[in-house]
Design a protein around this motif. Structure first.
Motif, short mmCIF file in Angstrom:
data_model
loop_
_atom_site.label_atom_id
_atom_site.label_comp_id
_atom_site.label_asym_id
_atom_site.label_seq_id
_atom_site.Cartn_x
_atom_site.Cartn_y
_atom_site.Cartn_z
N PRO A 159 4.45 8.04 -15.48
CA PRO A 159 5.00 6.79 -14.92
C PRO A 159 6.30 6.36 -15.58
CG PRO A 159 2.63 6.59 -15.25
CD PRO A 159 3.05 7.88 -15.89
N ILE A 160 6.37 6.45 -16.93
CA ILE A 160 7.58 6.06 -17.64
C ILE A 160 8.70 7.06 -17.36
CG2 ILE A 160 8.59 5.66 -19.93
CD1 ILE A 160 5.79 4.91 -20.90
N GLY A 161 8.36 8.35 -17.35
CA GLY A 161 9.35 9.38 -17.08
C GLY A 161 9.95 9.26 -15.70
N ILE A 162 9.10 9.03 -14.70
CA ILE A 162 9.57 8.92 -13.32
C ILE A 162 10.38 7.64 -13.12
CG2 ILE A 162 8.76 8.55 -10.94
CD1 ILE A 162 6.69 10.72 -11.45
N ASN A 207 6.57 21.35 -12.88
CA ASN A 207 5.37 20.90 -12.18
C ASN A 207 4.17 21.83 -12.39
OD1 ASN A 207 4.89 18.49 -10.64
ND2 ASN A 207 4.23 19.79 -8.95
N ILE A 208 4.37 22.96 -13.06
CA ILE A 208 3.25 23.88 -13.32
C ILE A 208 2.09 23.18 -14.04
CG2 ILE A 208 2.54 25.91 -14.66
CD1 ILE A 208 5.17 27.23 -13.86
N ALA A 254 6.55 16.47 -8.25
CA ALA A 254 7.57 17.51 -8.04
C ALA A 254 8.82 16.92 -7.39
CB ALA A 254 7.00 18.64 -7.18
N PHE A 255 8.65 15.95 -6.51
CA PHE A 255 9.79 15.33 -5.83
C PHE A 255 10.76 14.73 -6.84
CE2 PHE A 255 12.00 11.75 -3.94
CZ PHE A 255 12.43 12.24 -2.71
N PHE A 256 10.22 14.09 -7.88
CA PHE A 256 11.08 13.40 -8.84
C PHE A 256 11.56 14.31 -9.96
CE2 PHE A 256 8.76 9.84 -6.88
CZ PHE A 256 9.85 9.08 -6.48
N SER A 310 14.85 17.73 -3.83
CA SER A 310 13.61 17.03 -4.15
C SER A 310 12.49 17.38 -3.17
CB SER A 310 13.84 15.51 -4.15
OG SER A 310 14.72 15.15 -5.20
N CYS A 311 12.82 17.33 -1.87
CA CYS A 311 11.82 17.64 -0.84
C CYS A 311 11.44 19.12 -0.87
CB CYS A 311 12.34 17.26 0.54
SG CYS A 311 12.53 15.49 0.77
N GLU A 312 12.43 19.98 -1.12
CA GLU A 312 12.16 21.41 -1.21
C GLU A 312 11.17 21.71 -2.33
OE1 GLU A 312 14.69 25.16 -2.81
OE2 GLU A 312 15.60 24.11 -1.12
#
Length: 410
Positions: free
Chosen positions: A188-191, A265-266, A256-258, A377-379
C-alpha cells in the motif's frame, strides 16, 4: 501504535492498496511540491521486490526439483501449451481489431537511443545465451531464464543429497518466502508512491493525441482478459471461469499494473498460488517461466503498433501476411525478456514483414514510449495475472480428468 499497526494489517491487502492509491492521487493533485519525498516509497517497494524475486526463484525451484520424487507428476507441459496458445490468440485478436478499427499515427522522431534486434534468430540467440549465463551474473541482472536453468540443474544434482541438505534448502526457501511476505505487506505504501510519481511526472495530457490508438490497444487487452482467457479456462475445466479470473486480476493484476514489472510481480504471484493451494512443485517453476515467456500483452502491443504504422503508410495487407504477423508477434513476445526495452523494441522486427524501413519503425517505437504510461502498465497486468490463471487452470483440468471435484477458490 502497535495496536494500530495490527488493526491495519488485519484489513485485506486489496483494501489497503486502494487506500494507498487514493492517498497517492490526493497528494499528487493537491500538494505535490511539498510531498515529492513520497516517490521514494515507490522506488523502495519495486526495488525490494526486484531484489528478492531472483533469490526466491532460485531457492524455490532448486528445492522443488531436489525433493521431487519419481511418479509425482507436474503440469508443466499443459501450462506451457496454455502460455503458447494464449499468446498466439492475443496476437490474432490484435490483428483482427486493427482491421476492424484501423488506426493511423503521427510519426514523430523521439525513439530512445536503442538498437532493436535484427530478426527472430537474434531474439532466440539472446535467449539461448541467457540459458548458459553465469549463475551469479543471472542473479545480479534478474535473468530468469538463466536462474531457472541453474536452479533446475542444481536441483537435479541434489536429488541424491542427504535429507539434511534438502532440509536446509527447504529452510532457506521458507525464509526467503517469509521475506517476500514482509515486502508485499508494504505494497500500500509503495503503490502510493508509484501513483504519486506517475501523476506528477507524466500526467495524462501526453496521451490525448493517441486516444484512439490507446483504445484499440487497451480494448484488445481487456477483451483477452475477460473473454479469451475465461474461454480457454472454461474449455479446460468446464466450470464458470470468472471467479478464478477475477481473483487473479484482484490479487495479481492490480499490483503488476503499478509496478510495471513482471519480475517484481513474481513474489506476488507465488503468494497467490500458495493462497489458491496449488502444487508448489509446479508453480515454483511455472510462475518465473511465465514471467519470461507468457506475454499476451506484448503480442498485442507488437501487432497493434505495427499495423498502425502499416495503415499510416497505406500499405495493403492480405490475410496470409496478417496471420504470419500473429505468429511473429507471439514468438517475438515470448522473447521480449531477452531484449532490453521489452516489447516496443520488437516492433521494427514485425514491421520488416511489410518492408517498413527501420528509421520509420523506430519512430513508432517513440510513439510507444509516449503512451507507455498506460500501455506498459496494462500489458504487465495482463501478462503477470495470466501466469497464475493458467497455472491454476492446468491443475484444475488435471483434477477434472482424474474425477476429483474442482473447488474454485473465489
Amino acid at each position: 501504535m502497535k495496536s494500530l499497526i495490527l488493526r491495519w494489517n488485519q484489513i485485506s491487502l486489496v483494501k489497503r492498496i486502494i487506500v494507498g492509491i487514493i492517498l497517492g492521487v490526493i497528494l499528487a493533485v493537491t500538494i505535490p511540491e511539498y510531498t515529492n519525498w513520497v516517490t521514494i516509497f515507490g522506488s523502495l517497494f519495486v526495488g525490494a521486490l526486484k531484489a528478492i524475486a531472483p533469490v526466491l526463484v532460485l531457492f524455490l525451484v532448486m528445492y522443488a526439483v531436489a525433493k521431487h520424487r519419481s511418479g509425482h507428476k507436474t503440469n508443466m507441459k499443459s501450462i506451457i501449451a496454455l502460455y503458447a496458445i494464449s499468446t498466439f490468440l492475443a496476437g490474432l485478436v490484435a490483428v483482427i481489431a486493427s482491421f476492424l478499427f484501423p488506426v493511423t499515427i503521427s510519426l514523430v522522431p523521439g525513439a530512445k537511443d536503442v538498437t532493436p534486434p535484427s530478426g527472430i534468430l537474434e531474439v532466440l540467440q539472446t535467449l539461448l545465451f541467457n540459458i548458459v549465463d553465469n549463475p551469479i551474473n543471472a542473479l545480479m541482472n534478474a535473468n530468469y531464464i538463466g536462474i531457472l536453468t541453474w536452479a533446475i540443474v542444481l536441483g537435479v544434482a541434489l536429488r541424491n543429497a542427504a535429507e539434511t541438505t534438502k532440509t536446509m534448502l527447504g529452510n532457506f526457501s521458507n525464509a526467503v518466502s517469509l521475506l517476500v511476505k514482509w515486502v508485499i505487506n508494504l505494497a500500500p505504501i509503495g503503490i502510493m508512491g508509484l501513483v504519486f510519481e506517475a501523476i506528477v511526472s507524466n500526467g495524462l495530457s501526453a496521451l490525448v493525441d493517441y486516444g484512439k490508438l490507446l483504445m484499440v490497444l487497451l480494448g484488445c487487452m481487456i477483451f483477452i482478459a475477460f473473454v479469451i482467457n475465461p474461454l480457454i479456462v472454461f474449455i479446460n475445466i468446464r466450470k464458470n471461469p470468472y471467479p478464478l479470473v477475477f481473483r487473479c486480476i484482484k490479487d495479481s493484476a492490480i499490483t503488476a499494473f503499478f509496478t510495471r514489472s513482471s519480475a517484481a510481480n513474481i513474489p506476488v504471484n507465488m503468494r497467490l498460488c500458495e493462497n489458491l493451494k496449488l502444487d508448489k512443485n509446479t508453480y515454483s517453476v511455472s510462475i518465473p517461466l511465465g514471467a519470461t515467456i507468457n506475454m499476451a500483452g506484448a503480442a498485442v502491443t507488437i501487432s497493434v503498433l505495427t499495423l498502425a504504422a502499416v495503415n499510416t503508410l497505406n500499405i495493403q495487407v492480405d490475410i496470409g501476411t496478417a496471420l504470419i504477423l500473429s505468429v511473429v508477434s507471439a514468438v517475438s513476445a515470448a522473447g521480449t525478456s531477452g531484449v532490453a526495452g521489452g516489447s516496443l523494441l520488437l516492433i521494427p522486427l514485425a514491421s520488416s514483414l511489410f518492408g517498413i524501413p527501420d528509421d520509420i519503425a523506430m519512430q513508432v517505437v517513440g510513439v510507444g514510449f509516449i503512451i507507455g504510461v498506460l500501455q506498459d502498465s496494462c500489458e504487465t497486468a495482463l501478462n503477470s495475472s495470466s501466469d497464475v490463471l493458467y497455472t491454476a487452470t492446468a491443475e484444475y483440468a488435471k483434477m477434472r480428468k482424474e474425477g476429483k471435484e474442482v473447488i474454485m477458490n473465489p
